[in-house]
Write a protein that holds these residues in place. Sequence first.
Motif, PDB file in Angstrom:
ATOM      1  N   PRO A  12       0.808  -1.226   0.000  1.00 28.09           N
ATOM      2  CA  PRO A  12       0.000   0.000   0.000  1.00 28.09           C
ATOM      3  C   PRO A  12       0.836   1.270   0.000  1.00 28.09           C
ATOM      4  CG  PRO A  12      -0.145  -1.134   2.118  1.00 28.09           C
ATOM      5  CD  PRO A  12       0.554  -2.053   1.186  1.00 28.09           C
ATOM      6  N   ASP A  13       0.401   2.240  -0.791  1.00 24.89           N
ATOM      7  CA  ASP A  13       1.026   3.558  -0.802  1.00 24.89           C
ATOM      8  C   ASP A  13       0.095   4.540  -0.090  1.00 24.89           C
ATOM      9  OD1 ASP A  13      -1.029   3.789  -2.598  1.00 24.89           O
ATOM     10  OD2 ASP A  13       0.234   4.144  -4.343  1.00 24.89           O
ATOM     11  N   VAL A  14       0.479   5.804  -0.056  1.00 23.51           N
ATOM     12  CA  VAL A  14      -0.311   6.788   0.694  1.00 23.51           C
ATOM     13  C   VAL A  14      -1.724   6.912   0.108  1.00 23.51           C
ATOM     14  CG1 VAL A  14      -0.474   9.202   1.406  1.00 23.51           C
ATOM     15  CG2 VAL A  14       1.748   8.069   1.411  1.00 23.51           C
ATOM     16  N   ASP A  15      -1.820   6.949  -1.231  1.00 19.42           N
ATOM     17  CA  ASP A  15      -3.134   7.105  -1.861  1.00 19.42           C
ATOM     18  C   ASP A  15      -4.072   5.969  -1.466  1.00 19.42           C
ATOM     19  OD1 ASP A  15      -5.048   8.290  -3.571  1.00 19.42           O
ATOM     20  OD2 ASP A  15      -4.474   6.972  -5.224  1.00 19.42           O
ATOM     21  N   SER A  16      -3.521   4.777  -1.492  1.00 17.62           N
ATOM     22  CA  SER A  16      -4.307   3.594  -1.192  1.00 17.62           C
ATOM     23  C   SER A  16      -4.803   3.578   0.269  1.00 17.62           C
ATOM     24  CB  SER A  16      -3.373   2.425  -1.486  1.00 17.62           C
ATOM     25  OG  SER A  16      -3.955   1.235  -1.344  1.00 17.62           O
ATOM     26  N   VAL A 211     -10.352  -0.030  -3.330  1.00 17.32           N
ATOM     27  CA  VAL A 211      -9.964   1.315  -3.746  1.00 17.32           C
ATOM     28  C   VAL A 211      -8.544   1.275  -4.306  1.00 17.32           C
ATOM     29  CG1 VAL A 211     -11.469   2.549  -2.115  1.00 17.32           C
ATOM     30  CG2 VAL A 211      -9.169   1.921  -1.393  1.00 17.32           C
ATOM     31  N   ASP A 212      -8.295   2.138  -5.285  1.00 14.57           N
ATOM     32  CA  ASP A 212      -6.953   2.349  -5.841  1.00 14.57           C
ATOM     33  C   ASP A 212      -6.372   1.141  -6.585  1.00 14.57           C
ATOM     34  OD1 ASP A 212      -4.916   4.240  -6.290  1.00 14.57           O
ATOM     35  OD2 ASP A 212      -3.696   3.436  -4.663  1.00 14.57           O
ATOM     36  N   HIS A 213      -7.184   0.197  -6.960  1.00 17.40           N
ATOM     37  CA  HIS A 213      -6.730  -0.917  -7.807  1.00 17.40           C
ATOM     38  C   HIS A 213      -7.958  -1.676  -8.286  1.00 17.40           C
ATOM     39  CE1 HIS A 213      -7.644  -3.007  -4.109  1.00 17.40           C
ATOM     40  NE2 HIS A 213      -7.382  -4.171  -4.636  1.00 17.40           N
ATOM     41  N   ASP A 233     -11.285   3.609  -8.515  1.00 15.86           N
ATOM     42  CA  ASP A 233      -9.908   3.462  -8.976  1.00 15.86           C
ATOM     43  C   ASP A 233      -9.574   4.461 -10.070  1.00 15.86           C
ATOM     44  OD1 ASP A 233      -7.382   2.393  -9.146  1.00 15.86           O
ATOM     45  OD2 ASP A 233      -7.970   0.771 -10.480  1.00 15.86           O
ATOM     46  N   HIS A 234      -8.277   4.577 -10.318  1.00 17.65           N
ATOM     47  CA  HIS A 234      -7.810   5.438 -11.408  1.00 17.65           C
ATOM     48  C   HIS A 234      -6.729   4.735 -12.233  1.00 17.65           C
ATOM     49  CE1 HIS A 234      -4.033   7.110  -9.293  1.00 17.65           C
ATOM     50  NE2 HIS A 234      -4.508   6.164  -8.530  1.00 17.65           N
ATOM     51  N   HIS A 235      -6.782   3.413 -12.276  1.00 16.35           N
ATOM     52  CA  HIS A 235      -5.833   2.636 -13.082  1.00 16.35           C
ATOM     53  C   HIS A 235      -6.554   1.993 -14.264  1.00 16.35           C
ATOM     54  CE1 HIS A 235      -3.794   2.828  -9.136  1.00 16.35           C
ATOM     55  NE2 HIS A 235      -2.701   2.902  -9.871  1.00 16.35           N
ATOM     56  N   ARG A 236      -5.757   1.406 -15.137  1.00 19.19           N
ATOM     57  CA  ARG A 236      -6.350   0.709 -16.274  1.00 19.19           C
ATOM     58  C   ARG A 236      -7.292  -0.393 -15.767  1.00 19.19           C
ATOM     59  NH1 ARG A 236      -2.281  -3.902 -18.522  1.00 19.19           N
ATOM     60  NH2 ARG A 236      -2.059  -4.948 -16.544  1.00 19.19           N
ATOM     61  N   SER A 255      -5.165  10.538  -8.731  1.00 20.13           N
ATOM     62  CA  SER A 255      -5.185   9.724  -7.513  1.00 20.13           C
ATOM     63  C   SER A 255      -6.605   9.302  -7.165  1.00 20.13           C
ATOM     64  CB  SER A 255      -4.574  10.490  -6.333  1.00 20.13           C
ATOM     65  OG  SER A 255      -5.559  11.260  -5.691  1.00 20.13           O
ATOM     66  N   THR A 256      -6.707   8.212  -6.431  1.00 23.64           N
ATOM     67  CA  THR A 256      -8.023   7.757  -5.993  1.00 23.64           C
ATOM     68  C   THR A 256      -8.618   8.751  -5.004  1.00 23.64           C
ATOM     69  OG1 THR A 256      -7.418   5.448  -6.343  1.00 23.64           O
ATOM     70  CG2 THR A 256      -9.276   5.855  -4.894  1.00 23.64           C
ATOM     71  N   CYS A 257      -7.758   9.384  -4.203  1.00 21.37           N
ATOM     72  CA  CYS A 257      -8.263  10.343  -3.223  1.00 21.37           C
ATOM     73  C   CYS A 257      -9.006  11.500  -3.897  1.00 21.37           C
ATOM     74  CB  CYS A 257      -7.122  10.873  -2.350  1.00 21.37           C
ATOM     75  SG  CYS A 257      -6.712   9.725  -1.021  1.00 21.37           S
ATOM     76  N   SER A 285       0.947  12.625  -3.041  1.00 25.24           N
ATOM     77  CA  SER A 285       1.842  11.483  -3.153  1.00 25.24           C
ATOM     78  C   SER A 285       1.731  10.847  -4.540  1.00 25.24           C
ATOM     79  CB  SER A 285       1.498  10.496  -2.043  1.00 25.24           C
ATOM     80  OG  SER A 285       2.059   9.248  -2.295  1.00 25.24           O
ATOM     81  N   ASP A 286       0.509  10.637  -5.015  1.00 26.69           N
ATOM     82  CA  ASP A 286       0.342   9.971  -6.317  1.00 26.69           C
ATOM     83  C   ASP A 286       0.718  10.873  -7.488  1.00 26.69           C
ATOM     84  OD1 ASP A 286      -0.400   7.465  -5.490  1.00 26.69           O
ATOM     85  OD2 ASP A 286      -2.123   7.356  -6.843  1.00 26.69           O
ATOM     86  N   THR A 287       0.517  12.174  -7.344  1.00 28.25           N
ATOM     87  CA  THR A 287       0.834  13.068  -8.472  1.00 28.25           C
ATOM     88  C   THR A 287       2.249  13.640  -8.341  1.00 28.25           C
ATOM     89  OG1 THR A 287       0.022  15.066  -7.359  1.00 28.25           O
ATOM     90  CG2 THR A 287      -1.581  13.830  -8.682  1.00 28.25           C
TER      91      THR A 287
HETATM   92 MN   LIG Z   1      -3.341   5.698  -6.538  1.00 26.05          MN
END
Ligand SMILES: [Mn+2]
Length: 448
Positions: A12-16, A211-213, A233-236, A255-257, A285-287
């Motif tokens: 997990p990253d900050v966005d997640s 969220v985020d995936h 989410d914001h991924h493919r 970012s998802t946030c 963090s994500d951007t």
């Molecule tokens: Mn993200």
Amino acid sequence: MKPVYVIGHKNPDVDSIAAAIAYKVYKQSSAEGLYIAAAAGELNEESRFVLEKLEFEAPAIVKNVGTTVDDLLDMDEIVYVTADMTVVELSNFMQKHRLRTLPVLNDKHKFLGLLTIGDLAMIFMERLGRGQDVENSPEILRDILSKKVADIMKTRDLVLFESHEAAEDARKQMLSSRFRNYPVVDEDNRYLGMISRYDLLQMKRKKVILVDHNEKKQAVDGVDEAEILEIIDHHRVGDLQTIMPIYFHNEPVGSTCTLVAETFLNNSVYFSPNLAGLMLSGILSDTMIFKSPTTTAKDRRIADELERISGLASLEWGKAIYSTSHLELHSEEELITEDLKEYVSGDEIFAVAQVETVDLGRIRQRKDKLVQAMEAVCRRHKYAFMCLMVTDILEAATELIVAGDKSNLVEQAFGPTGEGSIYLHGVMSRKKQVVPVIYEVLRKQKMM
Ligand SMILES: [Mn+2]
């Protein structure tokens, strides 16, 4: 009530983390049910820093959402007997509650043994059933009735389950034994209830909001057995399947946030200044403090609003988050696996890891050791190749370090690597500027 886990991706990253906590707060204040913010792995330093500064509790670490024995349990009130009850009291109790199986517990609800109506009947039958000493019957009866539960309960050859055992393992054991009910205990041997074969038929899967995936590879283990209620989410778009139609909000933003904050704002649901700060942290963090090409106008607009509500200044706060990760203290192995994502193309697997830094020179010095560690990871996980993006957020550039048998494919994508790496101006985004370029090369290669 069964909880719904709001959970981000592995590593997990900050966005997640921020998105899981924020969306949990949103659901809790706008929908029925019990929601738990969860993390699919240990938190990184940036996330711990952000949570501590903004006074949030860390989310629960949930490493598997597969169906377990406790998912089969009914949350009914627990009915039990104690070891000092007499057989008379026991018989009355069983008749009153119309129960055929009872657990025997101590005063701390710890499981001591089991009583079934069959075992009880067997005692009478063994002593009286032959009908040979009719004249002694009253004494035999008196003797039986004065016995204590402790004397007659079954304590051996029981099949009992622990609440965290996989439901599938329990199913196998139930099908190869002949009992009607099976007691369930927790890790401290505290009794939680009974399950039966009937409970296996009722699918009571864990409920999750991702969220985020949205790809299975990045999702918490056991996600196949869970019921996915929503995805934000914001991924493919990946490969997860759901049985029912679900709310699937996927948007190409930074970012998802951003999406979670927008949901709060659009629906006029109140959130605290600290929660605004938390969501802002996910965006920054994500951007990479808006430097990444994944940044959109919406990210900036929402971040402005969150800045205003939280009272935090994006640039300073973003730099504070980035400077908490002391990469020089991380081992090579850590640097290449902390934020690693796997990708599949046909029957080939490759991986792209990323670290962000404000001091590229320091990591460059360790390139040889990093390549060695990456080669080992490629062999261990059978990757065709792997890349490590060492992204300099202040320079908006990436040193791409490459390893693996087929690392020439990366050269085809980005140009020749001198001594295992290549410097890429303006490249910061794994999902937008690196992974699609590699996929394109792989696609062309397959056509030839
Ligand atoms: Mn993200």
